[in-house]
Design a protein around this motif. Structure first.
Motif, short mmCIF file in Angstrom:
data_model
loop_
_atom_site.label_atom_id
_atom_site.label_comp_id
_atom_site.label_asym_id
_atom_site.label_seq_id
_atom_site.Cartn_x
_atom_site.Cartn_y
_atom_site.Cartn_z
N ASN A 183 -11.43 1.66 -8.65
CA ASN A 183 -12.54 0.83 -9.13
C ASN A 183 -13.14 -0.10 -8.07
OD1 ASN A 183 -12.66 1.81 -11.84
ND2 ASN A 183 -10.69 0.82 -12.16
N SER A 184 -13.29 0.44 -6.87
CA SER A 184 -13.94 -0.26 -5.75
C SER A 184 -13.15 -1.43 -5.19
CB SER A 184 -15.35 -0.74 -6.14
OG SER A 184 -16.14 0.36 -6.53
N TRP A 185 -11.88 -1.61 -5.61
CA TRP A 185 -11.08 -2.68 -5.03
C TRP A 185 -10.72 -2.31 -3.59
CZ3 TRP A 185 -10.56 -7.38 -6.99
CH2 TRP A 185 -10.87 -7.56 -8.34
N ALA A 186 -10.61 -3.30 -2.74
CA ALA A 186 -10.28 -3.11 -1.32
C ALA A 186 -9.37 -4.24 -0.87
CB ALA A 186 -11.56 -3.10 -0.48
N ASN A 187 -8.64 -3.99 0.19
CA ASN A 187 -7.80 -5.05 0.75
C ASN A 187 -8.70 -6.15 1.29
OD1 ASN A 187 -5.03 -4.06 0.44
ND2 ASN A 187 -5.78 -2.36 1.67
N ALA A 188 -8.32 -7.40 1.01
CA ALA A 188 -9.11 -8.56 1.43
C ALA A 188 -8.90 -8.84 2.91
CB ALA A 188 -8.74 -9.78 0.59
N THR A 189 -9.98 -9.04 3.61
CA THR A 189 -9.94 -9.35 5.04
C THR A 189 -9.19 -10.65 5.29
OG1 THR A 189 -12.05 -8.24 5.33
CG2 THR A 189 -11.36 -9.74 7.09
N GLY A 190 -8.29 -10.64 6.26
CA GLY A 190 -7.56 -11.85 6.65
C GLY A 190 -6.27 -12.07 5.88
N PHE A 191 -5.94 -11.18 4.94
CA PHE A 191 -4.71 -11.28 4.15
C PHE A 191 -3.87 -10.03 4.36
CE2 PHE A 191 -7.87 -13.84 1.97
CZ PHE A 191 -7.18 -14.99 1.65
N ASN A 192 -2.61 -10.06 3.90
CA ASN A 192 -1.81 -8.84 3.90
C ASN A 192 -2.50 -7.80 3.04
OD1 ASN A 192 0.52 -9.47 5.45
ND2 ASN A 192 1.36 -10.64 3.76
N THR A 193 -2.40 -6.53 3.44
CA THR A 193 -2.87 -5.46 2.57
C THR A 193 -1.96 -5.40 1.35
OG1 THR A 193 -1.53 -3.81 3.71
CG2 THR A 193 -3.78 -4.11 4.50
N LEU A 194 -2.44 -4.85 0.25
CA LEU A 194 -1.64 -4.76 -0.96
C LEU A 194 -0.51 -3.76 -0.71
CD1 LEU A 194 -1.10 -5.65 -3.81
CD2 LEU A 194 -2.79 -4.00 -4.61
N GLN A 195 0.74 -4.27 -0.75
CA GLN A 195 1.91 -3.48 -0.42
C GLN A 195 3.02 -3.71 -1.44
OE1 GLN A 195 2.71 -5.22 3.43
NE2 GLN A 195 1.66 -3.56 4.48
N PHE A 196 4.01 -2.81 -1.42
CA PHE A 196 5.16 -2.92 -2.29
C PHE A 196 6.41 -2.50 -1.54
CE2 PHE A 196 3.78 1.39 -2.53
CZ PHE A 196 4.93 2.15 -2.73
N ARG A 197 7.56 -2.93 -2.04
CA ARG A 197 8.85 -2.50 -1.50
C ARG A 197 9.90 -2.67 -2.58
NH1 ARG A 197 12.74 -6.25 0.04
NH2 ARG A 197 13.63 -4.76 1.48
N ARG A 198 11.03 -1.96 -2.44
CA ARG A 198 12.16 -2.10 -3.35
C ARG A 198 13.33 -2.64 -2.56
NH1 ARG A 198 12.86 3.09 -5.54
NH2 ARG A 198 13.91 3.61 -3.61
N ASP A 199 14.05 -3.64 -3.13
CA ASP A 199 15.24 -4.17 -2.45
C ASP A 199 16.49 -3.46 -2.96
OD1 ASP A 199 16.09 -5.45 -4.83
OD2 ASP A 199 15.27 -7.38 -4.23
N LEU A 200 17.63 -3.83 -2.43
CA LEU A 200 18.89 -3.15 -2.78
C LEU A 200 19.30 -3.32 -4.23
CD1 LEU A 200 20.99 -3.94 0.43
CD2 LEU A 200 19.94 -1.76 -0.21
N GLN A 201 18.78 -4.34 -4.91
CA GLN A 201 19.10 -4.54 -6.32
C GLN A 201 18.11 -3.84 -7.25
OE1 GLN A 201 19.36 -7.30 -4.06
NE2 GLN A 201 21.50 -6.66 -3.97
N GLY A 202 17.16 -3.10 -6.68
CA GLY A 202 16.18 -2.38 -7.48
C GLY A 202 14.97 -3.19 -7.87
N THR A 203 14.85 -4.41 -7.34
CA THR A 203 13.69 -5.25 -7.64
C THR A 203 12.51 -4.81 -6.77
OG1 THR A 203 15.12 -7.11 -8.21
CG2 THR A 203 12.82 -7.63 -7.66
#
Length: 135
Positions: free
Chosen positions: A35-55
């Motif tokens: 829906n035309s969303w884009a990463n905002a200039t000057g900020f982190n790109t939208l990212q994800f990660r999983r930690d060892l506890q599954g969070t």
């Protein structure tokens, strides 16, 4: 807890420590923004990660997208979805004014955003969003 490395990489320590429920992942860009969303200039790109506890951890900011109630942002892959629908308050910045909006992540991985007030320049922050998976 013992941590073991081989050739500079963390080995699977799940068997050695019962608190470890999933393999940790590095930060990765979310699947295609919708829906035309884009990463905002000057900020982190939208990212994800999983930690060892599954969070699952999200970070980054987006802007420029369709600004209506429950606008689809992206869909998270299996293994990165909550056990039940989760809703988070988020900061939405529109030039010089800050608003509170909501990000909803459903069990099918859909990530939506909504706000009572939108402006053309609205930027949505995902920094600090964390949730448990159904692992």
């Amino acid at each position: 807890m013992s941590v073991q490395f081989q050739n500079g990489s963390l080995l699977d320590t799940k068997a050695a420590d019962p608190r470890i429920v999933a393999a940790a992942t590095d930060w990765a860009a979310v699947p295609t923004l919708q829906n035309s969303w884009a990463n905002a200039t000057g900020f982190n790109t939208l990212q994800f990660r999983r930690d060892l506890q599954g969070t699952i951890h999200l970070r980054g900011s987006i802007d420029s997208g369709t600004k209506t109630a429950a606008t689809l942002i992206t869909t998270l892959a299996s293994g990165y979805r909550p056990a039940a629908k989760v809703k988070f308050p988020v900061a939405i910045n529109a030039s010089t004014t800050d608003y509170i909006g909501t990000v909803v992540i459903d069990t099918d991985g859909t990530v939506t955003v909504g706000a009572q007030t939108w402006q053309a320049s609205s930027t949505v922050s995902f920094d600090g969003i964390n949730f448990d998976t159904s692992l």
